[in-house]
Design a protein around this motif. Sequence first.
Motif, PDB file in Angstrom:
ATOM      1  N   HIS A  18       0.414  -1.228  -0.380  1.00  0.00           N
ATOM      2  CA  HIS A  18       0.006   0.395   0.397  1.00  0.00           C
ATOM      3  C   HIS A  18       0.922   0.995   0.115  1.00  0.00           C
ATOM      4  CE1 HIS A  18      -4.045  -2.496   0.772  1.00  0.00           C
ATOM      5  NE2 HIS A  18      -2.958  -2.699   1.508  1.00  0.00           N
ATOM      6  N   ARG A  19       2.167   1.436  -0.251  1.00  0.00           N
ATOM      7  CA  ARG A  19       3.198   2.240  -0.824  1.00  0.00           C
ATOM      8  C   ARG A  19       2.516   3.454  -1.366  1.00  0.00           C
ATOM      9  NH1 ARG A  19       5.836   4.419   3.158  1.00  0.00           N
ATOM     10  NH2 ARG A  19       6.160   2.382   3.973  1.00  0.00           N
ATOM     11  N   PRO A  20       2.157   3.166  -2.315  1.00  0.00           N
ATOM     12  CA  PRO A  20       1.194   5.125  -2.600  1.00  0.00           C
ATOM     13  C   PRO A  20       0.294   5.636  -1.820  1.00  0.00           C
ATOM     14  CG  PRO A  20       1.551   3.469  -4.256  1.00  0.00           C
ATOM     15  CD  PRO A  20       1.571   2.561  -3.072  1.00  0.00           C
ATOM     16  N   LEU A  21      -0.520   5.358  -0.751  1.00  0.00           N
ATOM     17  CA  LEU A  21      -1.399   5.995  -0.079  1.00  0.00           C
ATOM     18  C   LEU A  21      -0.286   6.538   1.050  1.00  0.00           C
ATOM     19  CD1 LEU A  21      -3.725   5.838   1.673  1.00  0.00           C
ATOM     20  CD2 LEU A  21      -3.991   3.453   2.183  1.00  0.00           C
ATOM     21  N   LEU A  22       0.258   5.347   1.497  1.00  0.00           N
ATOM     22  CA  LEU A  22       1.303   5.906   2.917  1.00  0.00           C
ATOM     23  C   LEU A  22       2.368   7.004   2.611  1.00  0.00           C
ATOM     24  CD1 LEU A  22       2.099   2.705   4.653  1.00  0.00           C
ATOM     25  CD2 LEU A  22      -0.023   3.158   4.661  1.00  0.00           C
ATOM     26  N   ASP A  23       2.287   6.927   1.647  1.00  0.00           N
ATOM     27  CA  ASP A  23       3.440   8.164   1.216  1.00  0.00           C
ATOM     28  C   ASP A  23       3.008   9.054   0.573  1.00  0.00           C
ATOM     29  OD1 ASP A  23       5.860   6.495   1.163  1.00  0.00           O
ATOM     30  OD2 ASP A  23       5.771   6.514  -1.057  1.00  0.00           O
ATOM     31  N   HIS A  24       1.411   9.436   0.551  1.00  0.00           N
ATOM     32  CA  HIS A  24       0.998  10.564   0.314  1.00  0.00           C
ATOM     33  C   HIS A  24       0.614  10.790   1.710  1.00  0.00           C
ATOM     34  CE1 HIS A  24      -2.345  13.244  -1.750  1.00  0.00           C
ATOM     35  NE2 HIS A  24      -3.010  12.779  -1.287  1.00  0.00           N
ATOM     36  N   PHE A  25       0.038  10.276   2.477  1.00  0.00           N
ATOM     37  CA  PHE A  25      -0.234  11.205   3.909  1.00  0.00           C
ATOM     38  C   PHE A  25       1.057  11.745   4.512  1.00  0.00           C
ATOM     39  CE2 PHE A  25      -3.683   8.852   3.823  1.00  0.00           C
ATOM     40  CZ  PHE A  25      -4.796   9.645   4.296  1.00  0.00           C
ATOM     41  N   ASP A 186     -11.138   0.064 -13.860  1.00  0.00           N
ATOM     42  CA  ASP A 186      -9.484   1.056 -13.690  1.00  0.00           C
ATOM     43  C   ASP A 186      -9.226   1.110 -12.925  1.00  0.00           C
ATOM     44  OD1 ASP A 186      -8.329   2.584 -14.643  1.00  0.00           O
ATOM     45  OD2 ASP A 186      -8.917   4.349 -15.918  1.00  0.00           O
ATOM     46  N   ARG A 187      -8.296  -0.199 -12.681  1.00  0.00           N
ATOM     47  CA  ARG A 187      -7.613   0.463 -11.229  1.00  0.00           C
ATOM     48  C   ARG A 187      -6.999   1.242 -11.476  1.00  0.00           C
ATOM     49  NH1 ARG A 187      -5.032  -3.162  -7.391  1.00  0.00           N
ATOM     50  NH2 ARG A 187      -6.058  -4.966  -8.208  1.00  0.00           N
ATOM     51  N   ASP A 188      -5.957   2.100 -11.941  1.00  0.00           N
ATOM     52  CA  ASP A 188      -5.064   2.756 -11.425  1.00  0.00           C
ATOM     53  C   ASP A 188      -6.077   4.375 -11.328  1.00  0.00           C
ATOM     54  OD1 ASP A 188      -2.893   1.459 -11.817  1.00  0.00           O
ATOM     55  OD2 ASP A 188      -2.883   2.065 -14.208  1.00  0.00           O
ATOM     56  N   ARG A 189      -6.938   4.209 -11.797  1.00  0.00           N
ATOM     57  CA  ARG A 189      -7.796   5.648 -11.748  1.00  0.00           C
ATOM     58  C   ARG A 189      -8.769   5.721 -10.142  1.00  0.00           C
ATOM     59  NH1 ARG A 189     -13.089   7.888 -15.577  1.00  0.00           N
ATOM     60  NH2 ARG A 189     -13.907   9.650 -14.464  1.00  0.00           N
ATOM     61  N   PHE A 190      -8.296   4.577 -10.055  1.00  0.00           N
ATOM     62  CA  PHE A 190      -9.707   4.319  -8.690  1.00  0.00           C
ATOM     63  C   PHE A 190      -8.620   4.183  -7.695  1.00  0.00           C
ATOM     64  CE2 PHE A 190     -10.190   1.447  -5.015  1.00  0.00           C
ATOM     65  CZ  PHE A 190     -11.487   2.063  -5.013  1.00  0.00           C
ATOM     66  N   LEU A 191      -7.696   3.870  -7.841  1.00  0.00           N
ATOM     67  CA  LEU A 191      -6.355   3.802  -6.824  1.00  0.00           C
ATOM     68  C   LEU A 191      -5.942   4.984  -6.463  1.00  0.00           C
ATOM     69  CD1 LEU A 191      -4.379   0.761  -7.278  1.00  0.00           C
ATOM     70  CD2 LEU A 191      -6.049   1.253  -5.535  1.00  0.00           C
ATOM     71  N   ASP A 192      -6.589   6.058  -7.711  1.00  0.00           N
ATOM     72  CA  ASP A 192      -5.402   7.274  -7.486  1.00  0.00           C
ATOM     73  C   ASP A 192      -6.838   8.324  -7.038  1.00  0.00           C
ATOM     74  OD1 ASP A 192      -3.955   9.512  -8.371  1.00  0.00           O
ATOM     75  OD2 ASP A 192      -5.931  10.500  -9.056  1.00  0.00           O
ATOM     76  N   GLY A 193      -7.917   8.038  -7.253  1.00  0.00           N
ATOM     77  CA  GLY A 193      -9.029   8.511  -6.670  1.00  0.00           C
ATOM     78  C   GLY A 193      -9.483   8.501  -4.644  1.00  0.00           C
TER      79      GLY A 193
END
Length: 205
Positions: A18-25, A186-193
């Motif tokens: 889940h690294r992109p989520l954690l990095d965002h915070f 659309d995985r990438d689009r959903f995860l970004d949102g």
Amino acid sequence: MERVVLFAVGGGGDPERHRPLLDHFEAHGHRVIAPAFDRLHPQHATWDDYLARPVGLVEALRGVGPDAEVAVIGHSIGAWAALCLAGATPWGREGKPLDVPRDSRVSRLVLYTPAAGWFAAPGALDEVRTPMLVYVGELDPVVPPSQAEVLKSAPAEVDLRVVPKAGHFSFVHVPPPGMDEDPAFDRDRFLDGMVHETFEFISSR
């Protein structure tokens, strides 16, 4: 006041998925605590294996001040553990409530495909007053959307979102090998949102 995000990983035990989520915070000034756990095999797991999740989350917060507000984000069994910390009482197969650790600092919950069946007994969610943002996948065979409906019985603000064409691992940036998505998803689009919606929900406290 210290801004803390506690991430509760799912059965695989590796929060790096889940690294992109954690990095965002982290990039926006939050202190992120994301403990790793041993892989959980539901078909062989004992109650002690499950209990290790909320116990481990509480231990991970030992260095956090008593006045901090802690937002907990969890996936699957990690979301179950997050609910335990927020005051939910799981019930075992024997029809009895189970003792789990709590943490009064929990101020927000974001739950991805939470294993909510543990809380179907009357009163199991009566002590949960923490606002919740809940995502479930329309095509999730592990945690069907109907299972998450029980969370609406909590005396808390519950924003329950059913994600069209999503499955159980659609909320993981690096899913387990062999996990195919519906072609219409659309995985990438959903995860970004999802990352931005999660951030906005937690940051609005």
